[in-house]
Design a protein around this motif. Structure first.
Motif, PDB file in Angstrom:
ATOM      1  N   ASP A 121       0.849  -1.193   0.000  1.00 18.27           N
ATOM      2  CA  ASP A 121       0.000   0.000   0.000  1.00 18.27           C
ATOM      3  C   ASP A 121       0.881   1.239   0.000  1.00 18.27           C
ATOM      4  N   GLU A 159     -10.739   3.960   3.747  1.00 23.68           N
ATOM      5  CA  GLU A 159      -9.812   4.756   2.946  1.00 23.68           C
ATOM      6  C   GLU A 159     -10.185   4.549   1.493  1.00 23.68           C
ATOM      7  N   GLU A 216      -9.403   4.266  -2.007  1.00 25.06           N
ATOM      8  CA  GLU A 216      -8.193   4.013  -2.785  1.00 25.06           C
ATOM      9  C   GLU A 216      -8.561   3.292  -4.069  1.00 25.06           C
ATOM     10  N   ASP A 218      -9.520   0.462   1.925  1.00 25.84           N
ATOM     11  CA  ASP A 218      -8.521  -0.011   2.877  1.00 25.84           C
ATOM     12  C   ASP A 218      -8.974   0.337   4.292  1.00 25.84           C
ATOM     13  N   LYS A 222      -4.569  -1.977  10.031  1.00 26.13           N
ATOM     14  CA  LYS A 222      -4.868  -2.057   8.600  1.00 26.13           C
ATOM     15  C   LYS A 222      -5.150  -3.470   8.150  1.00 26.13           C
TER      16      LYS A 222
END
Ligand code: CA
Length: 433
Positions: free
Chosen positions: A135, A208, A210, A242, A262
């Motif tokens: 990532d 998140e 992304e 994420d 995460k």
């Protein structure tokens, strides 16, 4: 090889709604379970899923060098490993087969019954076996916002940020396709003002926004990939949520970076849209603020104009769009990310996945996480049903969508939609203790 599959004038004999993400110019790749419980590789035009395994068995890919079972697999890894020339031959052929002028499959009812599925007859799977997942952290707006909140508004970017596409190695085992719910994680956090950590459910679960790209076999151990070749090894992109637990992250991330905050889950959209399909939507990356080292210097249009949005849907309520952003804001391009990733000789394999990092735009309504949208919880985000959110609540569903549009052709990614469930509770069993 010409990308004849991208011909904007082509129409399909399959019905495609005007605002569909999947016109005949898209031809994404995915893996699905059919009504007969068979797993196969497929594509999609409009709301029709197409079994490529069956098409291949019926001889529609004649003349293209493909092994007999290339599409009769539960992942795309082998097909992706065949390389860009094969992807292009297959996409171009699919475009031909479904062209409104072509009668070969259109006029064969028996073949159509074998090959075509309604979306409610299939179940999308994870499209690739992800070997390694990396990532990045490549949005300057996101990195600046996070640096401003957690460190120093005057020095929001760390000194390396303008020189290196910063990233970390994540876990691939918890990457899941759209539709699979996620449990709120538990972990260690340090409450405000405390000196000792506590254990419990994360209170600050976040998304998140992304995108992630998926690679083919690119290099051997020790061999860097030059920037001008990097895109040859990118098969395609998916939407990528994420999931992040901000309170766990804040306590654990020093000095080695993200870990359990995460790795509990990341969700992807199930159709991989090829880099080839995105060709018409190329744009230039933002101008470098500092001169980049020569191996990272790029020319031409290496970014893509992809509109992105995030919605929150509370249980039994309608969704509210909370963010609108765009992939073109990424400071570091995918080519730069892949080049940097291999500059030390690290091998990249078919089915590896690289997340972009949170894609925040320049305005507060374009931020790509609740951390930024609610500014650490100081400005709650209002939803249409009258409630407010600082972070994601149990039973909320987060939906991300993305599409490109130019000259009347729209190429989209569909959606990645995931519900957050409460903390996992073990089922009662009768196992002896
Ligand atoms: Ca991330």
């Amino acid at each position: 090889m010409p990308l004849s599959a991208n011909n904007p004038d082509r129409k399909s004999w399959l019905h495609v709604d005007k605002n569909s993400d999947f016109p005949i110019q898209n031809i994404p790749f995915g893996v699905f379970l059919t009504r007969d419980d068979i797993i196969t590789i497929g594509t999609r035009i409009g709301d029709t899923a197409i079994d490529l395994g069956a098409l291949h068995q019926l001889g529609y890919f004649e003349g293209i060098p493909l092994t007999d079972d290339i599409f009769l697999q539960d992942t795309l890894n082998d097909f992706i490993a065949d390389g860009r020339k094969t992807w292009r031959l297959v996409r171009n052929r699919i475009a031909q087969i479904f062209d409104e002028e072509n009668e070969s499959l259109k006029g064969n009812l028996k073949h159509k019954e074998t090959v075509l599925f309604r979306l409610d007859e299939i179940e999308m799977q994870l499209p690739v076996q992800i070997g390694d997942y990396t990532d990045f952290y490549s949005s300057i707006e996101h990195a600046t916002n996070v640096g401003t909140m957690f460190r120093d508004p005057d020095n929001a970017l760390l000194p390396n940020w303008l020189h290196i596409p910063v990233g970390y190695h994540g876990r691939s085992s918890s990457i899941i396709p759209s539709g699979i719910p996620v449990h709120r994680p538990q972990g260690q956090t340090l409450p405000a003002g405390a000196t000792e950590p506590v254990f419990g459910p994360s209170k600050l679960v976040d998304f998140e926004l992304e995108m992630a790209f998926i690679t083919t076999d690119a290099n051997d151990l020790g061999e860097p990939i030059p920037l001008e070749e990097a895109e040859e090894y990118i098969f395609g992109l998916v939407l990528f949520n994420d999931w992040s637990a901000r309170d766990i992250q804040k306590w654990e991330y020093v000095p080695l970076g993200p870990f359990l905050a995460k790795s509990f889950a990341s969700s992807i959209s199930p159709w991989i849209v090829t880099l080839d399909a995105l060709e018409p939507y190329r744009v230039e990356s933002p101008k470098p603020i500092k001169k980049q080292l020569s191996y990272l210097q790029q020319k031409g249009k290496k970014s893509f104009d992809i509109n992105l949005e995030v919605s929150i849907q509370p249980e039994k309520a309608k969704e509210t769009i909370v963010s609108r952003s765009n992939f073109k804001h990424m400071y570091w391009s995918m080519a730069q990310q892949l080049t940097h990733h291999t500059i030390n000789g690290c091998p990249i394999n078919s089915g590896d996945m690289m997340g972009s990092g949170t894609i925040s735009g320049p305005t507060p309504d374009s931020y790509g996480s609740m951390l930024e949208l609610s500014w650490r919880g100081e400005k709650p985000v209002k939803l249409n049903n009258g409630t407010e959110r600082k972070f994601i609540q149990d039973f909320d569903t987060v939906i991300m969508r993305g599409y490109c549009e130019k000259d009347g052709t729209r190429i989209g990614f569909g959606e990645v939609k995931t519900q957050l469930l409460p903390v996992f509770k073990p089922k009662k069993t009768n196992k002896p203790v």
